[in-house]
Design a protein around this motif. Structure first.
Motif: not given
Length: 108
Positions: A33, A41-42, A56-59, A61
């Motif tokens: 992560e 991070y998001t 570009e990262v979401s939760d 990932r």
């Protein structure tokens, strides 16, 4: 009135000089992560120079990686990271090309 103008000028200069981009040196990679301030991070994570690569990262990932040419146009856009996805290549003018064409042209 004069003091308000001076204050406004300093505020504008301060805001324009601040770089609010999260850089690769600001985050950690923990248990697959991307972590910022000890939390998944998001948002966007930029290369150290703040212009050659963005993730570009979401939760925590990574979802998409974009590599840029020196003129700011995308060179490679990949959503093929931890799952199936697309990998697109572009020349310096923004025209899409095959992976083989891109590798030959940019000698990677």
């Amino acid at each position: 009135m004069y003091m308000k103008k001076i204050f406004l000028a300093f505020a504008v200069v301060f805001l324009l000089s601040c770089d609010s981009k999260i850089k690769s040196t600001d985050v950690e990679f923990v248990n697959n992560e991307i972590v910022y301030n000890k939390e998944p991070y998001t948002g966007q994570v930029w290369s150290k120079d703040g212009k050659s690569l963005v993730v570009e990262v979401s939760d925590g990932r990574p979802l998409k990686i974009t590599l840029f040419h020196k003129n700011g146009n995308p060179a490679v856009i990949s959503t093929k990271i931890l799952h199936d996805g697309e990998l697109k290549h572009f020349d310096i003018n923004g025209y899409e090309m095959t992976e083989g064409e891109w590798e030959r042209k940019y000698e990677l």
